[in-house]
Design an enzyme around this catalytic site. Structure first.
Site, PDB file in Angstrom:
ATOM      1  N   THR A 155      73.755   9.108  21.577  1.00 44.71           N
ATOM      2  CA  THR A 155      75.232   8.661  20.895  1.00 44.71           C
ATOM      3  C   THR A 155      74.939   7.377  20.461  1.00 44.71           C
ATOM      4  O   THR A 155      75.138   6.697  22.259  1.00 44.71           O
ATOM      5  CB  THR A 155      76.210   9.199  21.725  1.00 44.71           C
ATOM      6  N   ARG A 192      78.693  23.526  16.624  1.00 39.99           N
ATOM      7  CA  ARG A 192      79.991  22.675  18.713  1.00 39.99           C
ATOM      8  C   ARG A 192      80.100  21.039  17.846  1.00 39.99           C
ATOM      9  O   ARG A 192      79.435  20.758  17.300  1.00 39.99           O
ATOM     10  CB  ARG A 192      78.701  22.817  19.111  1.00 39.99           C
ATOM     11  N   VAL A 193      81.426  21.441  18.478  1.00 40.00           N
ATOM     12  CA  VAL A 193      81.938  19.578  18.635  1.00 40.00           C
ATOM     13  C   VAL A 193      81.835  19.265  20.085  1.00 40.00           C
ATOM     14  O   VAL A 193      82.336  20.077  21.238  1.00 40.00           O
ATOM     15  CB  VAL A 193      82.993  19.785  17.874  1.00 40.00           C
ATOM     16  N   GLY A 194      81.328  18.025  20.406  1.00 41.49           N
ATOM     17  CA  GLY A 194      81.178  17.406  21.258  1.00 41.49           C
ATOM     18  C   GLY A 194      82.653  16.465  21.984  1.00 41.49           C
ATOM     19  O   GLY A 194      83.860  16.890  21.032  1.00 41.49           O
ATOM     20  N   ASP A 195      82.792  15.579  22.468  1.00 40.37           N
ATOM     21  CA  ASP A 195      83.701  14.739  23.161  1.00 40.37           C
ATOM     22  C   ASP A 195      83.766  13.658  21.759  1.00 40.37           C
ATOM     23  O   ASP A 195      85.032  13.177  21.984  1.00 40.37           O
ATOM     24  CB  ASP A 195      83.516  14.128  23.884  1.00 40.37           C
ATOM     25  N   THR A 226      79.973   8.140  26.257  1.00 41.29           N
ATOM     26  CA  THR A 226      79.036   9.096  25.652  1.00 41.29           C
ATOM     27  C   THR A 226      78.493   9.861  27.047  1.00 41.29           C
ATOM     28  O   THR A 226      78.771   9.821  28.209  1.00 41.29           O
ATOM     29  CB  THR A 226      77.332   7.616  25.699  1.00 41.29           C
ATOM     30  N   GLY A 227      77.645  10.736  26.668  1.00 40.00           N
ATOM     31  CA  GLY A 227      76.733  11.562  28.238  1.00 40.00           C
ATOM     32  C   GLY A 227      77.629  13.533  27.636  1.00 40.00           C
ATOM     33  O   GLY A 227      77.748  13.123  26.151  1.00 40.00           O
ATOM     34  N   GLY A 273      79.227  16.346  26.608  1.00 41.25           N
ATOM     35  CA  GLY A 273      80.419  15.971  25.293  1.00 41.25           C
ATOM     36  C   GLY A 273      81.646  16.706  26.738  1.00 41.25           C
ATOM     37  O   GLY A 273      82.741  16.821  26.532  1.00 41.25           O
TER      38      GLY A 273
HETATM   39  N1  ASP Z   1      78.737  12.935  24.177  1.00 36.61           N
HETATM   40  C1  ASP Z   1      77.892  13.074  23.199  1.00 36.61           C
HETATM   41  C2  ASP Z   1      78.272  15.219  22.595  1.00 36.61           C
HETATM   42  O1  ASP Z   1      78.425  15.721  23.646  1.00 36.61           O
HETATM   43  C3  ASP Z   1      76.250  13.848  23.040  1.00 36.61           C
HETATM   44  C4  ASP Z   1      75.996  11.532  23.553  1.00 36.61           C
HETATM   45  O2  ASP Z   1      76.787  11.400  24.391  1.00 36.61           O
HETATM   46  O3  ASP Z   1      74.782  11.656  23.594  1.00 36.61           O
HETATM   47  O4  ASP Z   1      78.106  15.158  21.520  1.00 36.61           O
END
Ligand code: ASP
Length: 299
Positions: free
Chosen positions: A169, A197-200, A220-221, A223
């Protein structure tokens, strides 16, 4: 005021063979955008421009080069937030558009809404003049090959945190000459995620946050965990009483302690100090100081 710009290119276990591309990719984004910010570009335009460069770069899991979902499709999420007004725009599960963060900005500026998803987001993007690309235009051989290896692997988990695969990300945080703040984040999400699916990343307060009274942050990380502690808003709130580096570390501490999460943050506090922290093996970042650009992989 002396403007500030910091970007990230994901916080996971970036394999050695991808390290150089990550460093040159984040460095390029700040090198191209900072001179404009220094000449008066707004923080909002700067974070959009920096993220656009990273979306185009196939190294990262955003725009071109994004992960494929369980169906072998690319679905993109992005957020942009303006610290002057707390206004934000976001898109989620958007397909076939190279610059989701720019669509997010249009959502903020041209609609009464904050977040558009899926087909509606694509229709809106087209109405705003964005080109709908064929799916192959965003697909890289690397991600196709990776998808083939994990497609039928019953042991694979979309958030295998310390796996050898990058989760890249991208995000940018800026403070401009007028002391205004903005944050932007863009992603393809996680590998083999469920469709829809939707992340953070597109969620204000989770994947990014900006408030002129506090500063701005991009995260990032993992989510699902980041959303639980609204990591970006949590770090911004900490800016009220801690300098940026301490606040970033404290935010990651909260993520780890409360929900066993993994991730990274970049930010700028209201005094223009940079913060960056992560509890993943590595994070790619670049920022600008008077003495020049610092770009690297923090381990
Ligand atoms: N945070 C992002 C998600 O979960 C993934 C990422 O940061 O690499 O969609």
């Amino acid at each position: 005021m002396q403007p500030k710009l910091i970007v990230h290119g994901g916080a996971w276990n970036i394999p050695e063979e991808y390290v150089a591309d990550h460093i040159s990719g984040v460095r390029r984004a700040v090198e191209l955008v900072f001179p404009q910010l220094d000449s008066g570009l707004s923080a909002l335009a700067a974070v959009e421009a920096a993220v656009n460069i990273l979306e185009e770069d196939p190294t990262f899991d955003a725009g071109r080069g994004a992960f494929l979902n369980e169906k072998g499709e690319i679905e993109l999420d992005a957020l942009i937030m303006d610290g002057r007004t707390l206004g934000f725009g976001a898109v989620a599960a958007l397909q076939n558009i190279l610059h989701p963060v720019s669509v997010a900005r249009k959502v903020m500026e041209q609609t009464e809404h904050c977040l558009l998803v899926g087909k509606g987001a694509l229709e809106f993007a087209k109405k705003m003049g964005f080109t709908e690309l064929p799916p192959e235009a965003l697909l890289t051989e690397r991600e196709l090959a990776f998808f083939q290896t994990i497609k039928n692997d019953a042991t694979f988990r979309t958030h295998q945190p310390f796996d050898a695969f990058p989760m890249d990300t991208v995000g940018a945080v800026a403070m401009d000459c007028n002391g205004n703040f903005a944050a932007a984040t863009s992603t393809g999400g996680t590998a083999r995620k469920l469709a829809g699916r939707v992340g953070d990343s597109p969620i204000a307060g989770a994947g990014g946050y900006a408030d002129n009274e506090l500063g701005a942050v991009s995260a990032t990380g993992w989510g699902e965990r980041i959303m639980q502690v609204l990591l970006s808003k949590t770090v911004c709130d900490l800016f009220a009483r801690q300098e940026a580096m301490m606040a970033a570390q404290a935010g990651i501490g909260i993520l780890a302690k409360k929900v066993n999460g993994l991730g990274g943050v970049i930010g700028i506090d209201k005094n223009g100090r940079y913060g960056l922290a992560h509890n993943t093996p590595k994070m790619a970042y670049a920022y600008v100081e008077k003495k020049g650009v610092t770009a690297g992989i923090q381990a």
